[in-house]
Design an enzyme around this catalytic site. Structure first.
Site, PDB file in Angstrom:
ATOM      1  N   SER A  85     -18.362 -11.640  15.335  1.00 47.01           N
ATOM      2  CA  SER A  85     -17.642 -12.189  16.335  1.00 47.01           C
ATOM      3  C   SER A  85     -18.405 -13.075  17.502  1.00 47.01           C
ATOM      4  CB  SER A  85     -16.644 -11.398  17.026  1.00 47.01           C
ATOM      5  OG  SER A  85     -15.818 -10.670  15.902  1.00 47.01           O
ATOM      6  N   HIS A 112      -2.149 -10.630  16.498  1.00 45.60           N
ATOM      7  CA  HIS A 112      -1.885 -11.035  18.219  1.00 45.60           C
ATOM      8  C   HIS A 112      -0.893 -11.857  18.883  1.00 45.60           C
ATOM      9  CE1 HIS A 112      -6.229  -9.936  17.461  1.00 45.60           C
ATOM     10  NE2 HIS A 112      -6.327  -9.408  18.739  1.00 45.60           N
ATOM     11  N   CYS A 133      -9.733 -12.701  18.278  1.00 44.55           N
ATOM     12  CA  CYS A 133      -8.687 -12.693  17.375  1.00 44.55           C
ATOM     13  C   CYS A 133      -9.341 -13.427  16.177  1.00 44.55           C
ATOM     14  CB  CYS A 133      -7.531 -13.540  17.854  1.00 44.55           C
ATOM     15  SG  CYS A 133      -6.196 -13.968  16.595  1.00 44.55           S
TER      16      CYS A 133
END
Lengths: 391, 585
Positions: free
Chosen positions: B309, B352, B365
């Site tokens: 991420s 989310h 996310c």
């Protein structure tokens, strides 16, 4: 034969004296079998026996050279130069050339090796003598200066490729010396300095090269590395003192002084026999030179005149360089001491030079009537034709 | 023709005779006038040439704290010129060395070069040999220097170690002047800056008598000490960072965003450079190179993994710069999307819900970035990744770096001869799939994000005056401000994934990341060897960053659990009040 009274006896005597003395010193320097040598299966008489053979051949070569008439020598000048050049090139041919210590200077020649650069010096002297004695030779014309310099330049290129800076320097000094003698304008010689400019620039750009060349000025600075040989040579000479430590008693030859039987034999002479004998050796070489000068001055033809000067300069120059190197006046270059150092190539060539000098030291009439080899052969053939096999 | 010549022959003849005369004078000088001096050298005396080693330069950290020290090191050598034949075996016996091998060494040496017999003698051993010196004049006791690494394993990968000249180096011209027994830098900064640190050895030419007693110094050149070196690293930060890792394996690279100086470079596990200082033993060496945890691998530069991420920052920048999304653009995360037969999930099973870029970053996310990445396209993502220095060597020359990999359509065509698929863009958008980075590369990236887009050359030495950046990334300042604001949220917000890095001392911005090892759904329950790798990129203070760093923990699970706390500790160690630092050691 009656020519015995007229040739230069002193020249022959001194040559034989130095050669004999050289044999003695080579025995002294190589008879002690140090552990390094023992490892290579080298015994007490190993070098001496080889040198004995070399000297025997050298004497024959000298005798033969003394029988070659100047006229024939003159004819041979150019072929000899070409042959020496070919031999010099053969050094680079694998299988024929022999390299040692990173330099390719020798060719294989059973049972030993030969160093063509020695022959080149002789061939150049004979060639120059012929060139300068041509009727059309004009010392004040640049062309006649440029030609021999160009030929020398070709050899120099090969020498630098080997590399053999010692030979390059010898040939250069010899050629310029003879040209100077023939009366070329000094500004021609000065023009050669132009060639030095790139060398100087290179030295200034890469100071380590300059340092390597000038390291002989202070060998103590790197007494274990580049200065080792010279420091050991100093110790040898210095410890000899006035009268020497005694024949055969050199300490420096015990692995301390490299190349003690070749280029550095004079250091050991100085150690074992002292200043007095060393000086006598120096003086003998000076006498050889002066005999050569006197032979030249009596010469009846230009060819013989230049030839005699050239050969005397060649002998004197080699001795001077060798002395200067071992006493630390010149950077270390691989040049043997004529007649004394171990090694065939140098001995043969110097013997030939002496043979030629001895021959031309005789009055010219005798040379013509008695020494022209072709004449002799012709006469013998004629005799045989008359008397047949009865002779 | 000879007329001119006859004058010249006189010049030559005269010059030659003069030269012969000069030589005679030179002989007189060498043999008679200086003869005594040389006779002394030849007869009962010999020369001894000693190399006097130059003290090596000291390595300091950026605050002037010394990291190494030169300590005395006693060794005994043998000068074979002084050796009597019968002595050899006796000496070999009482020093407990192999006589055969000693003999071989004696044969292969240069004249007057002492042979080292044994090093690292204790004071007791020195006294023992000292007492026998009069019996064995060939022995010499030398004091040399050895390197002591004051912090041991801390920073070993960066500082490096010394070693003997190896045979292939001995042949190279740049090591020509170095004695065979000498130690030179063989790793890390010691190697990179060896020429600076090395100094110039001195030399003493000594006249000694038959018993090896020194009679006179003939020539002396004092050694020149090597230059000191001030590194860019902060040793207290380095120490805190390594301690924060505990037993975990991984790497940390911290940069000063305004200069590119490397404040810390950690690779765990580490090794003790003191083992190498005087030649490492064979068993120690085997233990190091055979260890399963590979302590000699510099994980900061030589390990490459999917950035996870942390790469979403690149996807976000690409999407904003290509204007395919705005900060307020929202996507709806339902816990995953599908593409043909495949489905791409979000790490949060329930999804989310509807969220904008800010929350997409703070809560990491996946779905938001699948869609943002799809809009931007793989080639734009790759373009911005490369601008930030990903996929290429950072230029830290400590070891041979891994380059990482930033895939695009051309790469796939070239390497796999296949077209690029949308699913691969999805994977790349969240830093999985083909994307590979090294910790050092991510440090460069986060440093550039934090400092307004400037890429500096990473430096190992302290910088005395301001330096120019190598380049500036082509990204608008507003874009970077949006990203930085979100990164602050990652740590500061209650739902931020980097909550574990929150500090009471300083305002930290950061981003977590996870590099998948296996694609099993329940990764937390697999054995440690198969657990995911954890990433955390961070910088602080957010407003005017003084430090940017990356933490990589092998098999650390999710970045928020293991990597973020290490980053926090390192940052606090660097930014907390620096009192009495230089008196630490």
């Amino acid at each position: 034969m009656s020519f015995g009274k007229t040739y230069d006896r002193w020249l022959l005597i001194i040559t034989l004296l130095l050669t004999g003395f050289g044999m003695l010193m080579i025995y002294s320097s190589t008879s002690v079998v140090t552990p390094t040598l023992a490892k290579r299966n080298i015994t007490e008489f190993y070098y001496f026996k080889k040198h004995l053979f070399t000297v025997a051949v050298g004497l024959i070569v000298m005798f033969a050279a003394s029988k070659v008439s100047p006229a024939l020598l003159r004819k041979l000048a150019i072929p000899l130069l070409l042959v020496s050049f070919v031999l010099l090139i053969l050094v680079f041919v694998p299988g024929i050339g022999v390299s040692a210590g990173g330099a390719k200077r020798w060719i294989r020649l059973w049972p030993s090796t030969f160093q063509p650069s020695e022959l080149v010096k002789l061939a150049m002297v004979i060639f120059l003598a012929r060139f300068m004695s041509m009727p059309e030779y004009r010392a004040d014309r640049f062309f006649y200066f440029f030609m021999p310099v160009a030929i020398m330049g070709i050899f120099q290129v090969v020498f630098l490729g080997q590399p053999d800076f010692g030979a390059a320097m010898s040939l250069g000094v010899l050629t310029i010396g003879m040209l100077f003698l023939s009366g070329v304008r000094l500004r021609y010689i000065a023009s050669l300095l132009l060639f030095c400019i790139p060398i100087v620039i290179k030295l200034l750009q890469e100071p380590y090269r300059l340092k390597r060349i000038t390291s002989f000025l202070d060998p103590w600075k790197d007494a274990k590395g580049s200065g080792f040989q010279l420091v050991q040579s100093f110790i040898a000479l210095g410890s000899g003192g006035l009268t020497g430590v005694g024949l055969g008693k050199s300490r420096q030859k015990l692995d301390f002084l490299p190349e003690v039987h070749t280029d550095f034999i004079f250091s050991m002479i100085g150690e074992e026999l002292g200043f007095i004998v060393a000086t006598i050796v120096v003086v003998l070489f000076a006498v050889i030179f002066l005999r050569g000068v006197s032979i030249a001055n009596r010469a009846k033809s230009d060819f013989v005149y230049y030839l005699s000067y050239g050969l005397s300069m060649m002998l004197a120059f080699q001795a001077l360089v060798n002395f200067s190197v071992v006493t630390g006046l010149l950077p270390t270059k691989g040049l043997p001491l004529p007649f004394i150092s171990y090694g065939g190539s140098s001995l043969f060539v110097n013997m030939i030079a002496v043979g030629i000098l001895i021959n031309v030291s005789r009055p010219e009439q005798e040379q013509k009537t008695k020494d022209d080899l072709t004449e002799i052969i012709k006469r013998k053939k004629a005799k045989r034709a008359v008397y047949g096999d009865a002779l | 023709m000879k007329t001119n010549g006859s004058e010249r022959i006189r010049v030559i003849a005269f010059a030659t005779v003069l030269l012969f005369l000069v030589l005679t004078v030179r002989l007189l000088q060498l043999q008679v006038l200086q003869g005594e001096k040389f006779k002394r050298l030849s007869n009962e005396n010999r020369l001894r040439i000693e190399k006097v080693p130059a003290p090596r330069g000291i390595i300091y950290d950026r605050n002037g704290i010394p990291l190494v020290k030169n300590s005395p090191y006693y060794c005994v050598s043998l000068l074979p010129e002084m050796l009597k034949k019968t002595d050899l075996n006796a000496i070999a016996k009482f020093l407990n060395i192999d006589a055969e091998e000693l003999n071989r060494k004696i044969e292969n040496r240069k004249p007057f070069e002492p042979i080292k017999l044994k090093g690292g003698l204790s004071f007791k051993e020195v006294a023992f040999i000292e007492a026998r010196l009069s019996d064995y004049p060939a022995l010499i006791i030398d004091v040399e220097e050895t390197r002591h690494y004051l912090y041991g394993k801390v920073g070993a990968h960066l500082i490096g170690y010394l070693g003997k000249l190896n045979p292939s180096q001995a042949k190279r011209p740049d090591f020509k002047d170095i004695p065979r027994e000498a130690f030179i830098g063989q790793w890390g900064v010691e190697k990179l800056f060896d020429k600076t640190l090395r100094g110039i050895p001195g030399k003493r030419v000594i006249e000694v008598d038959a018993l090896g007693r020194q009679l006179r110094l003939l020539h002396e050149e004092p050694p020149v000490k090597g230059d000191d070196l001030y590194l860019s690293i902060d040793i207290n930060l380095q120490k805190a960072a390594e301690e924060a890792f505990g037993r975990r394996t991984g790497a940390l690279v911290a940069l000063k965003p305004s200069t590119g100086e490397i404040l810390s470079l950690v690779s765990r596990p580490s090794f003790d450079p003191n083992l190498f200082a005087r030649g490492i033993s064979y068993t120690d060496w085997l233990r190091l190179i055979r260890s399963r945890k590979a302590p000699m691998l510099n994980r900061a530069l030589q390990s490459q993994y999917p950035p996870g991420s942390t790469f979403k920052l690149i996807t976000a920048i690409a999407a904003l710069e290509k204007e395919v999304i705005k900060p307020e653009t929202t996507f709806n995360c339902t816990g995953g999307i599908s593409h043909g037969r495949w489905s791409f999930g979000c790490w949060k099973p329930g999804g989310h819900g509807t969220l904008s870029l800010y929350r997409a970053i703070t809560e990491s996310c996946d779905v938001y970035f699948y869609l943002a990445g799809k809009e931007a396209g793989i080639n734009s993502i790759a373009e911005y990744a490369r601008q930030f220095g990903l996929g290429e060597e950072t230029g830290i020359r400590l070891v041979k770096e891994k380059t990482g990999l930033i895939p695009d359509k051309a790469w796939k065509k070239r390497v796999k001869n296949e077209p690029w698929y949308l699913g691969e863009t999805y994977n790349a958008s969240i830093g999985q799939g083909y994307v590979l980075t090294t910790p050092a590369q991510l440090a460069m990236m986060i440093s550039a994000i934090s400092n307004g887009g400037y890429i500096y050359e990473p430096r190992l030495t302290r910088i005395e005056s301001p330096v120019e950046p190598v380049r500036k990334v082509k990204v608008k300042k507003e874009t970077l401000d949006i990203i930085k604001d979100a990164l602050r949220g990652v740590v500061a917000d209650e739902h931020g994934t980097g909550y574990a890095a929150r500090s009471t001392v300083v305002d930290i911005g950061g981003k977590t990341g996870t590099a998948q090892v296996i694609s099993a759904k329940r990764r937390q329950q697999v054995p440690e060897a198969l657990r995911d790798h954890a990433w955390f990129v961070a910088f602080a203070p957010v407003e005017n960053p003084e430090i940017a760093l990356v933490v990589f923990v092998e098999h650390g699970g999710h970045g928020s659990e293991t990597a973020a706390p290490i980053a926090k500790k390192a940052i606090e160690a660097y930014l907390s009040p620096k009192e009495n630092k230089s008196e630490d050691r």
